[in-house]
Design a protein around this motif. Sequence first.
Motif, PDB file in Angstrom:
ATOM      1  N   LEU A 192       0.822  -1.209   0.000  1.00  0.00           N
ATOM      2  CA  LEU A 192       0.000   0.000   0.000  1.00  0.00           C
ATOM      3  C   LEU A 192       0.856   1.260   0.000  1.00  0.00           C
ATOM      4  N   ASN A 193       1.996   1.223   0.669  1.00  0.00           N
ATOM      5  CA  ASN A 193       2.928   2.352   0.597  1.00  0.00           C
ATOM      6  C   ASN A 193       3.421   2.553  -0.828  1.00  0.00           C
ATOM      7  N   SER A 194       3.622   1.455  -1.535  1.00  0.00           N
ATOM      8  CA  SER A 194       4.065   1.534  -2.920  1.00  0.00           C
ATOM      9  C   SER A 194       2.992   2.181  -3.798  1.00  0.00           C
ATOM     10  N   VAL A 195       1.742   1.814  -3.566  1.00  0.00           N
ATOM     11  CA  VAL A 195       0.637   2.446  -4.303  1.00  0.00           C
ATOM     12  C   VAL A 195       0.582   3.936  -3.993  1.00  0.00           C
ATOM     13  N   TYR A 196       0.716   4.270  -2.715  1.00  0.00           N
ATOM     14  CA  TYR A 196       0.699   5.684  -2.313  1.00  0.00           C
ATOM     15  C   TYR A 196       1.792   6.457  -3.050  1.00  0.00           C
ATOM     16  N   ALA A 197       3.012   5.894  -3.052  1.00  0.00           N
ATOM     17  CA  ALA A 197       4.132   6.572  -3.715  1.00  0.00           C
ATOM     18  C   ALA A 197       3.880   6.729  -5.203  1.00  0.00           C
ATOM     19  N   ALA A 198       3.331   5.693  -5.846  1.00  0.00           N
ATOM     20  CA  ALA A 198       3.093   5.736  -7.289  1.00  0.00           C
ATOM     21  C   ALA A 198       1.992   6.726  -7.659  1.00  0.00           C
ATOM     22  N   GLN A 199       1.074   6.988  -6.730  1.00  0.00           N
ATOM     23  CA  GLN A 199      -0.021   7.909  -7.019  1.00  0.00           C
ATOM     24  C   GLN A 199       0.376   9.371  -6.822  1.00  0.00           C
ATOM     25  N   ARG A 200       1.571   9.607  -6.296  1.00  0.00           N
ATOM     26  CA  ARG A 200       2.013  10.986  -6.047  1.00  0.00           C
ATOM     27  C   ARG A 200       3.000  11.446  -7.115  1.00  0.00           C
ATOM     28  N   PRO A 201       3.114  12.764  -7.344  1.00  0.00           N
ATOM     29  CA  PRO A 201       4.098  13.286  -8.300  1.00  0.00           C
ATOM     30  C   PRO A 201       5.505  13.208  -7.733  1.00  0.00           C
ATOM     31  N   HIS A 202       6.487  13.108  -8.632  1.00  0.00           N
ATOM     32  CA  HIS A 202       7.890  13.005  -8.215  1.00  0.00           C
ATOM     33  C   HIS A 202       8.809  13.717  -9.196  1.00  0.00           C
ATOM     34  N   SER A 203       9.939  14.155  -8.692  1.00  0.00           N
ATOM     35  CA  SER A 203      11.046  14.642  -9.517  1.00  0.00           C
ATOM     36  C   SER A 203      12.220  13.691  -9.305  1.00  0.00           C
ATOM     37  N   PHE A 204      12.839  13.232 -10.394  1.00  0.00           N
ATOM     38  CA  PHE A 204      13.951  12.293 -10.256  1.00  0.00           C
ATOM     39  C   PHE A 204      14.739  12.213 -11.561  1.00  0.00           C
ATOM     40  N   ILE A 205      15.836  11.474 -11.529  1.00  0.00           N
ATOM     41  CA  ILE A 205      16.673  11.275 -12.715  1.00  0.00           C
ATOM     42  C   ILE A 205      16.204  10.019 -13.446  1.00  0.00           C
ATOM     43  N   TYR A 206      15.946  10.161 -14.739  1.00  0.00           N
ATOM     44  CA  TYR A 206      15.484   9.031 -15.535  1.00  0.00           C
ATOM     45  C   TYR A 206      16.141   9.085 -16.911  1.00  0.00           C
ATOM     46  N   ARG A 207      16.898   8.054 -17.246  1.00  0.00           N
ATOM     47  CA  ARG A 207      17.600   7.954 -18.523  1.00  0.00           C
ATOM     48  C   ARG A 207      18.430   9.209 -18.813  1.00  0.00           C
ATOM     49  N   GLY A 208      19.099   9.719 -17.785  1.00  0.00           N
ATOM     50  CA  GLY A 208      19.971  10.879 -17.947  1.00  0.00           C
ATOM     51  C   GLY A 208      19.266  12.215 -17.956  1.00  0.00           C
ATOM     52  N   TRP A 209      17.964  12.222 -17.679  1.00  0.00           N
ATOM     53  CA  TRP A 209      17.183  13.460 -17.659  1.00  0.00           C
ATOM     54  C   TRP A 209      16.659  13.734 -16.257  1.00  0.00           C
ATOM     55  N   GLU A 210      16.490  14.991 -15.933  1.00  0.00           N
ATOM     56  CA  GLU A 210      15.685  15.370 -14.780  1.00  0.00           C
ATOM     57  C   GLU A 210      14.238  15.379 -15.236  1.00  0.00           C
ATOM     58  N   VAL A 211      13.383  14.589 -14.583  1.00  0.00           N
ATOM     59  CA  VAL A 211      11.993  14.480 -15.016  1.00  0.00           C
ATOM     60  C   VAL A 211      11.048  14.814 -13.869  1.00  0.00           C
ATOM     61  N   GLN A 212       9.838  15.191 -14.236  1.00  0.00           N
ATOM     62  CA  GLN A 212       8.768  15.469 -13.278  1.00  0.00           C
ATOM     63  C   GLN A 212       7.555  14.645 -13.696  1.00  0.00           C
ATOM     64  N   THR A 213       6.937  13.932 -12.747  1.00  0.00           N
ATOM     65  CA  THR A 213       5.735  13.157 -13.035  1.00  0.00           C
ATOM     66  C   THR A 213       4.545  13.748 -12.286  1.00  0.00           C
ATOM     67  N   ASN A 214       3.353  13.374 -12.742  1.00  0.00           N
ATOM     68  CA  ASN A 214       2.126  13.902 -12.147  1.00  0.00           C
ATOM     69  C   ASN A 214       1.486  12.953 -11.145  1.00  0.00           C
ATOM     70  N   GLY A 215       1.967  11.721 -11.083  1.00  0.00           N
ATOM     71  CA  GLY A 215       1.324  10.706 -10.238  1.00  0.00           C
ATOM     72  C   GLY A 215       0.341   9.884 -11.049  1.00  0.00           C
ATOM     73  N   ASN A 216       0.228   8.625 -10.706  1.00  0.00           N
ATOM     74  CA  ASN A 216      -0.629   7.699 -11.447  1.00  0.00           C
ATOM     75  C   ASN A 216      -1.781   7.242 -10.556  1.00  0.00           C
ATOM     76  N   GLU A 217      -2.951   7.815 -10.776  1.00  0.00           N
ATOM     77  CA  GLU A 217      -4.123   7.490  -9.966  1.00  0.00           C
ATOM     78  C   GLU A 217      -4.643   6.088 -10.220  1.00  0.00           C
ATOM     79  N   LEU A 218      -4.108   5.414 -11.241  1.00  0.00           N
ATOM     80  CA  LEU A 218      -4.558   4.064 -11.581  1.00  0.00           C
ATOM     81  C   LEU A 218      -3.700   2.980 -10.932  1.00  0.00           C
ATOM     82  N   ALA A 219      -2.686   3.385 -10.152  1.00  0.00           N
ATOM     83  CA  ALA A 219      -1.876   2.407  -9.421  1.00  0.00           C
ATOM     84  C   ALA A 219      -2.754   1.715  -8.375  1.00  0.00           C
TER      85      ALA A 219
END
Length: 342
Positions: A192-219
């Motif tokens: 459930l913590n994993s679902v919570y984390a996936a449903q929230r937005p994040h900033s992180f490094i992905y494939r050499g880029w700084e990226v921003q996500t919006n969160g996935n409400e379908l997790a």
Amino acid sequence: MSFEFIKKLPTPSEIKEQLPMPDHLVRLKEERDRQIRDVITGKSSKFLVIIGPCSADNEDAVCDYVTRLARVSEKVKDKLILIPRIYTNKPRTTGEGYKGIAHQPDPEKKPDLLGGLIAMRKMLIRAIEVSGLTAADEMLYPENWRYVSDILSYVAIGARSVEDQHHRMTVSGFDVPAGMKNPTSGDLTVMLNSVYAAQRPHSFIYRGWEVQTNGNELAHTVLRGATNKHGQNLPNYHYEDLNLLLNLYNERDLKNPSTVIDANHSNSAKQYDQQVRIVKEVMHSRKLSPDIHNLVKGVMIESYIVEGSQKVGDGVYGKSITDACLGWEASERLIYDIADYE
């Protein structure tokens, strides 16, 4: 150095240019995505059946399988949404053994990562072309997601990956449902913590880029059973388990509370023929409680053309070279039985 850099692989954009999704399949996927999304959000009362081989090792056999699945889908489409399980990456408990078509396009030959990326994408597109059904896969390697992000309609995060920060943050950028399995320990809080984390937005490094996500409400969650400290399998698909998960969901601020039941793995103690009984018990539990009916949105079933499993090199067409699977005849009957419950 402990790393030997062998070759630089093409980027996801380059592979997609080489093997693009045809326009008519793009439109088909958009409609399939909408239908599946509506199940997770509760807008649709249809039931998801994620079904297919443990690992998709042979393109011809996989496409044969999904063609059969398409014929059944046409008969049950008013009640069920069938999602072919086309798993191109196979996690290994000890790190040894066949790791999936993305790693070894030919299970009897050495790893070929470039060939695997091409084989993976080619097979997934062909499967949609011949069946009209978009597929599910497991995201074992977050860096590989964008090679197939325009093809898949459902993604599973495995029991060994669900605690990993990079998996959780990558899922937060998906626009398709992601099923977060309980870890092998069976700890539902971790899931459930994993679902919570996936449903929230994040900033992180992905494939050499700084990226921003919006969160996935379908997790959402996936119950796949557990293994205790003695190595014994502990199922978690019973009515009491579903009721416990429902209560845990109610204690948390999570969107679209949903779960899918994995009928194999630790729930069946890898006794593939037990999947039939397990799925029927889950369907019965949904009938007992409206709340559990609303919570349980689907099942996962390991199924192929020929029942059981074989060793790499045995050469039986349509038989799993990893975990044992239900055969086609039993799988077809089970799908119709699921539809009868709905």
